[in-house]
Write an enzyme that holds these catalytic residues in place. Sequence first.
Site: not given
Length: 482
Positions: A250-252
Amino acid sequence: MTVRVRIAPSPTGNLHIGTARTAVFNWLFARHHGGKFILRIEDTDNERSRPEYTENILQGLQWLGLNWDEGPIFQTQRLELYRQAIQTLLDKGLAYPCYASEAELEEMRSAQKAKKQAPRYDNRHRNLTAEEKAAFEAEGRKPVIRFKIDDNREIVWNDLVRGQVTWKGRDLGGDMVIARASQTEAFGQPLYNLAVVVDDIDMQISHVIRGEDHIANTAKQILLYEALAANIPEFAHTPLILNQEGRKLSKRDGVTSIGDFQNLGFVAPAMANYMTLLGWTPPDSTKEIFSLSEAAKEFSLERVNKAGAKFDWAKLDWINSQYIHQLPIEVLVEMLIPYWEQTGYKVDLASDRPWLEELTRLIAPSLTRLADAITESRLLFGETVEYSEDARSQLKNEQVAEVLETVVEAVEKAEELTQADAQQLIKDVTKTHKVKKGLVMRSLRAGLMGEMQGPDLMQSWLLLNKKGLDRIRLRQALTLIS
Ligand code: GLU
């Protein structure tokens, strides 16, 4: 059957690695079967869609070599088609207006939560009488349109990756919204599942290949195909891309868009090659380096894994280095120039090209990513250098000053050094000052480069010499010693 597949990104962000990998699989499948690969931009979400994201997605797909045969087709230009389908469903009695207010829905969900039930719409407006509808209208309520989902239905399909998949109607959250409310019309903006099905029917999509996060949508969409009396395509749900911890990337995780990978210095064919292996195993499972066209010859959905595909940086790096190392120097230098320029290294494209090519030849074997050129060539740009602790202490050794003085005087006298000249010079200096060759080499490295580690010393020296930088740096070192 003609194979027609599509990639249908929503322009609500830059091209994500997950979407790109889905695009790769669709492209490979289309090319394997001599079919068509279609690009559709799902931009009906006015609030989150942006033209710059569309631009980024198109550029990213092009960069990867995923050429499409039709499109880009924009959903916002096809609203009439969706409107007609919604009307058809209303006319057939398969969809209906729902007037429930946000507050009422919220109350319904809290009650479900209190009873530890999964949140779902309780189909409360499915069978409103004409009077009840009129009463809501009179209140000024604007309805959404809901599509009826039979709780007792079992939806079964033979997924080309996962085998037989079964969903229960009652697990789909109740009658689903297919159109938003409108202040002026009978209904407003169509929602995702409806638009996708209408498009996939209209574009005669034969196989829907997409991420496994869409499985529940597929169950809903199959019901829509039936309701619209259309042929149901084949479905294949590809595994998610997982991070090192085994969770969905994910973006994380920082780097997730294709542009990020590009900026880090991954080259397009390596990226495409690596993504092909993210969930697919070639028939010869030892084969790791191949072009998209080579992979297309052997691609089949049977060899796509069900389990999530762990993102493996080491493997991507290795594949990237394989591609970089076989690039012709004239091509590689072009790819490195932007990195040098961005870093602020002085690059004069008119006069420096041969020099830059030689520099590229020197550092190419140590590049894993293009951006590595920044550190690998750092010591070769600029007039002066910073001396590391080690270099300073090397320069302070006995006889180093006289050795470097002799070298710099010879350099100042000579025009340009050849490899043979430089070697001869080292020999002479060794003799004259009765020192070991090692001392000369270490002192030259310290004086020329300012660091005791780095690229090949002789090659670096010749490169510096071509720009007259060796004398400047050696003089600088001598000032430091005295
Ligand atoms: N617009 C959807 C997405 O970006 C595509 C879903 C589909 O392929 O049907 O996830």
